[in-house]
Scaffold this active site. Structure first.
Site, PDB file in Angstrom:
ATOM      1  N   GLU A   3      10.387  -4.276   0.192  1.00  0.00           N
ATOM      2  CA  GLU A   3      11.512  -4.836   1.018  1.00  0.00           C
ATOM      3  C   GLU A   3      11.644  -6.270   0.298  1.00  0.00           C
ATOM      4  OE1 GLU A   3      12.745  -3.562   3.463  1.00  0.00           O
ATOM      5  OE2 GLU A   3      14.287  -4.895   4.095  1.00  0.00           O
ATOM      6  N   ASP A  38       8.350 -17.367  -9.812  1.00  0.00           N
ATOM      7  CA  ASP A  38       9.580 -17.288  -9.035  1.00  0.00           C
ATOM      8  C   ASP A  38       9.525 -16.413  -8.330  1.00  0.00           C
ATOM      9  OD1 ASP A  38      10.012 -19.924  -9.695  1.00  0.00           O
ATOM     10  OD2 ASP A  38      11.938 -19.610 -10.759  1.00  0.00           O
ATOM     11  N   PHE A  84       9.005   0.704   4.470  1.00  0.00           N
ATOM     12  CA  PHE A  84      10.246  -0.146   4.808  1.00  0.00           C
ATOM     13  C   PHE A  84      11.743   0.613   4.890  1.00  0.00           C
ATOM     14  CE2 PHE A  84       7.374  -3.609   2.845  1.00  0.00           C
ATOM     15  CZ  PHE A  84       6.736  -3.801   3.971  1.00  0.00           C
ATOM     16  N   LEU A 125      12.216  -0.934   8.107  1.00  0.00           N
ATOM     17  CA  LEU A 125      12.480  -2.320   8.261  1.00  0.00           C
ATOM     18  C   LEU A 125      13.723  -2.659   7.696  1.00  0.00           C
ATOM     19  CD1 LEU A 125      11.239  -4.995   8.993  1.00  0.00           C
ATOM     20  CD2 LEU A 125      10.513  -5.145   6.642  1.00  0.00           C
ATOM     21  N   GLU A 126      14.642  -3.119   8.558  1.00  0.00           N
ATOM     22  CA  GLU A 126      15.893  -3.388   8.323  1.00  0.00           C
ATOM     23  C   GLU A 126      16.569  -4.696   8.978  1.00  0.00           C
ATOM     24  OE1 GLU A 126      18.124  -1.557   6.164  1.00  0.00           O
ATOM     25  OE2 GLU A 126      16.391  -0.620   5.689  1.00  0.00           O
ATOM     26  N   CYS A 151      16.535   5.675   1.507  1.00  0.00           N
ATOM     27  CA  CYS A 151      15.315   5.856   1.272  1.00  0.00           C
ATOM     28  C   CYS A 151      15.096   5.821  -0.057  1.00  0.00           C
ATOM     29  CB  CYS A 151      14.760   7.168   1.888  1.00  0.00           C
ATOM     30  SG  CYS A 151      15.393   7.748   3.541  1.00  0.00           S
TER      31      CYS A 151
END
Lengths: 322, 577
Positions: B254, B289, B307, B310-311, B553
């Site tokens: 994510e 970074d 994930f 997970l939004e 997905c």
């Protein structure tokens, strides 16, 4: 087969041999344990089989050695194997088909044997090699299912490739189901039977409903509910309403509703106070489908509208409002 | 090593606001008046930062700018005692935020008076640097809370380093008398950026898909081709065989950011899922970074930890509270949920206040299976919430000729659903009953929850035609029967938004290249989606749909962050965590 056939001397023992080869097919682990029990399955006595095994030096040999012996045995003609591929004993059929297949399509068999599973998003193991889609792949699929060294999860993924392969795929699935040792694979086989012809689906479901494993019994309940002829097993579903396992009771109730089995209405009422929320939910919905007048539900809706499970309470409120 | 993402700078057409803050002490000398302390911003010399709740915002120094396999915060101090300030900024360090104290701070000081910097708050997680030395805050063996500044005729530049997400403190500039009594003071808040997860309305940068070609029956070549054609260089195919054909790139990582001052770090949250793609972030994404972080224990991973579950919503206002960065949401239930180490962490970030909805009725249990967002520039909120609906699917199918062949659906498992034509769907009583239950028990109440949690109205919602079926080998739980079109990807670049979604194949065609114009479900979606969006219905059948996932997905997108998130989100950090 006739006694005048050149291979007559082999024929009768061969049947026994094929049965023997197939006998331990449901083992979760690789290899065969050759013992006299096979004599109970076929038309050849154990004495004959043991003589045959001794003659070939195969006593205690694993499946692959037995199969390879038959594949390489030039005295065993392909015509005879083809004939045995439709033998009345399913174990003879699948083994003869495998031997024949290894002779005629070794690359296909090897590809299916070697195919590695891919993981579906759920973690399910699927076999997606092109070889599994070949029309003549069934014997290889059956061989891997029965004799491969895969885990139960992978074997389930192998099994589903049997769907639709041959007109008798349903009955073959039932045969395998009857002797399968892995509950996970039995669940997979029952799921497959939702789309099988009626006799096979109902035979399989009956087996599943008597299974010792609750996940299998629950899958059997669902298979009955999905099948167009599931109404034939309403009495078995009614029995499942009293199952010790809540999943089974819930799926039985749901399938009775799906099948519009009106005779089940009264039997579903106790499910409205079942300690398992899924049972209350599916019982409530099933009764509402079987008895649209809501007569049976009236005494219960007041309590169910306050059910601790939000799905039950919501459904009860809707039915109450109706 | 980059200072800030190029895309970020180019998109917003402005240089990221410098955190070169000027703490100017204006010592006013007048009859009877002592020095007046005031803190001003460089960019607005009339703006007294002491009255500003924002203060100094930086980023946690979690990356590895000198690429020595050790986090830069840990590399920062080499001394071993609180009075030993032997320090070393790592090579290439660029994650600090600077401020300046002007020489004016020392003018007019009376004999014995001093100017002192005082640090409070997370003093062991903040460092104030002057050149190559830590002058305040964490050092090996302890921390320093105050430091008298040397009088000078030149401006003094300091830099702030933060150890972790949301590290916070206060920096006071005090004018003290000879007895160290504070005559006057001013203060600035110090805050490290939280983790900011991306939402679908942010401009897109790179897009990843695992490239799979395992023969005609199992490949995503059509989908990969469409991505490549539409996105060009922004599309990055991942070699499938290298990662053992693990096609679920959405589940593995994510993307998010930390942003503060003129610095930004890309945060790659690496799932505890640990399937073959687990190595990809380290193989291809790790760089200065870029921070790769994992929360949770892999041995406890379940599907809810992936994930696709997970939004983040677009910016919303709920009960009068603005969420300019949207709200995080995931699927789960009280007894079955994502790993709490991750969810607790995300809740602690506060600016995207998370909520959970029940996805446990799905075989895979991922929130992306039935929800998404797309931009809608013409709407009041700027987006449409895309949500699965079964009734609209039945309505569309019932309008079709029942005899219409559905070649993809007609294939047997594991290649299809064993449903050869439209009649096999619409005349399937158990399938109708099952979907009625899903709609009533789950989709309807969950939609109500989304309305409440995100302040949505019916006008904000577009129902995507969807049907579900019992998935193979999944204990009775369900998955998409019609390829899940809500499970989509939205990319926006240079003002152009492209939507990639599953071809539903609800037509007599086996190819995504033909018949889409005659597909009633595609027509419906085209008619109801915002006109400004360019829709691409791709063939995701074998590699994704039949494997219990869809386009979203199998795709991942890096997006451009809000460079000044604190300007309108700081209120969400106020109060207790």
């Amino acid at each position: 087969m006739t006694s005048s056939s050149p291979s007559a001397a082999l024929s009768l023992p061969l049947v026994g041999m094929l049965i023997l080869v197939a006998a331990p097919v449901m083992a979760d682990t690789q290899g065969l344990a050759v013992d006299g029990t096979v004599s109970n399955h076929g038309e050849v006595g154990s004495t004959t089989i043991e003589r045959l095994l001794t003659a070939h030096g195969l006593r205690g040999a694993p499946y692959k050695a037995l199969r390879d012996t038959l594949v390489a045995d030039a005295s065993l003609p392909g015509e005879e194997l083809a004939a045995l591929s439709s033998h009345e004993d399913w174990r003879v059929r699948v083994t003869a088909s495998a031997v024949l297949g290894w002779r005629t399509s070794p690359q296909l068999f090897q590809a299916i044997q070697d195919a590695t599973p891919v993981q579906a998003r759920s973690g399910r193991q699927d076999l997606r090699h092109e070889a599994f889609s070949q029309p003549n792949s069934r014997p290889a699929v059956v061989e891997r299912l029965l004799h491969g060294s895969d885990s139960s999860a992978v074997r389930s993924g192998v099994a589903v490739n049997l769907v639709g392969k041959g007109d008798d795929w349903g009955s073959l699935t039932v045969h395998i189901l009857a002797e399968e040792r892995s509950a996970e694979v039995r669940v997979a086989l029952l799921w497959m039977l939702r789309g099988a012809e009626a006799q096979a689906a109902m035979d399989g479901a009956q087996l599943g409903l008597m299974d010792t494993d609750a996940t299998v019994r629950a899958q059997a309940c669902r298979t009955v509910g999905y099948h167009p002829l599931g109404a034939e097993l309403v009495s078995e579903l009614l029995n499942a309403l009293d199952d010790d396992d809540g999943r089974v009771r819930a799926d039985a109730a749901r399938s009775l509703g799906w099948l519009r089995a009106e005779e089940a209405s009264d039997a579903l009422v106790p499910g409205l106070v079942d300690p398992v929320p899924e049972v209350r939910l599916h019982s409530l919905r099933a009764i509402s489908r079987l008895d649209p007048s809501g007569y049976r539900l009236v005494p219960w809706l007041g309590t169910l509208m306050d059910d601790q499970d939000s799905r039950v309470a919501r459904l009860a409120r809707r039915l109450h409002d109706q | 090593m980059r200072r800030a993402p190029v895309g970020l700078v180019s998109l917003f057409g402005l240089k990221m606001a410098s955190w070169r803050l000027v703490l100017t002490v204006l010592a006013l000398f007048a009859w009877g008046c002592g020095p007046e302390l005031a803190i001003y911003s460089d960019s607005d010399s009339s703006h007294d930062l002491a009255a500003d709740a924002v203060g100094i915002v930086g980023i946690p120094n979690l990356d590895d700018d000198n690429e020595n396999d050790s986090g830069d915060w840990a590399d920062g101090v080499v001394g071993d005692a609180s009075d030993d300030f032997t320090t070393a900024q790592v090579a290439g360090e660029n994650d600090f935020v600077s401020f300046t104290i002007r020489d004016l701070a020392f003018r007019g000081l009376k004999n014995g008076e001093s100017i002192v910097l005082v640090l409070s708050g997370d003093t062991n997680a903040i460092r104030i640097w002057s050149g190559d030395r830590v002058v305040l805050g964490a050092v090996a063996g302890g921390f320093m809370e105050d430091r008298e500044l040397s009088s000078t005729d030149e401006d003094q530049v300091f830099e702030v380093e933060f150890r972790d997400f949301l590290t916070s403190g206060e920096l006071r500039l005090e004018h003290r008398d000879r007895d160290q009594e504070v005559i006057a003071a001013t203060a600035v808040k110090l805050t490290a950026s939280p983790l900011l997860l991306n939402h679908h309305l942010q401009p897109s940068e790179d897009v990843w898909v695992v490239d799979i070609d395992a023969g005609p029956g199992f490949n995503n070549q059509q989908m990969v081709g469409v991505y490549a054609e539409v996105l060009g260089d922004r599309f990055i195919p991942i070699d499938g065989p290298t990662y053992n054909y693990d096609q679920w790139i959405q589940d593995e990582i994510e993307f998010g950011w930390t942003v503060g001052g003129d610095a930004a770090n890309q945060i790659v949250v690496d799932s505890i899922r640990d399937r073959p793609l687990d190595a990809y972030p380290e193989d291809e994404l790790l760089a200065p970074d870029v921070v790769i972080g994992t929360w949770g224990e892999p041995e406890l991973a379940n599907s809810l930890d992936y994930f696709g579950n997970l939004e983040v919503s677009p910016p919303v206002t709920v009960d009068g509270v603005d969420y300019p960065l949207g709200r995080i949401y995931w699927g789960g239930a009280p007894s079955f949920h994502p790993h709490e180490e991750l969810t607790d962490f995300l809740e602690g970030q506060r600016v995207q206040r998370p909520f959970q909805v029940d996805t446990t009725w799905l075989c895979v249990s991922h929130i992306d299976e039935f929800t998404s967002f797309v931009p809608d520039p013409d709407s009041e909120k700027g987006f449409k919430f895309i949500y699965s609906g079964t009734q609209v699917a039945w309505e569309l199918l019932e309008q079709m000729d029942p005899g219409t062949a559905l070649p993809r659906y007609g294939l047997n498992m594991p290649n299809g659903h064993g449903l050869p034509n439209v009649a096999a769907l619409v005349n399937n009583g158990p399938l109708r009953d099952l979907n009625e239950e899903i709609q009533e028990d789950y989709l309807d109440p969950i939609l109500d929850q989304f309305k409440e949690e995100l302040g949505l109205t019916d006008d904000d919602i577009m129902l995507m035609p969807s049907l579900f079926e019992e998935a193979f080998n999944c204990g009775g739980y369900v998955a998409a029967l019609i390829p899940g079109m809500a499970n989509l990807i939205s990319t926006t670049s240079n003002g152009q938004t492209d939507i990639f979604l599953a071809d539903p194949f609800t037509r007599d065609s086996n190819s995504s290249e033909s018949g889409q114009g005659d597909d009633p479900l595609i027509q419906h979606v085209r008619e109801h989606f915002p006109d400004s969006l360019d829709l691409h219905f791709v063939d995701n059948w074998s590699v994704y749909h039949m494997q219990l996932g869809e386009v979203h997905c199998g795709t991942n997108v890096q997006r451009t962050p809000d460079p000044l998130w604190w300007q309108d989100s700081l209120h969400l950090l106020e109060g207790s965590p």
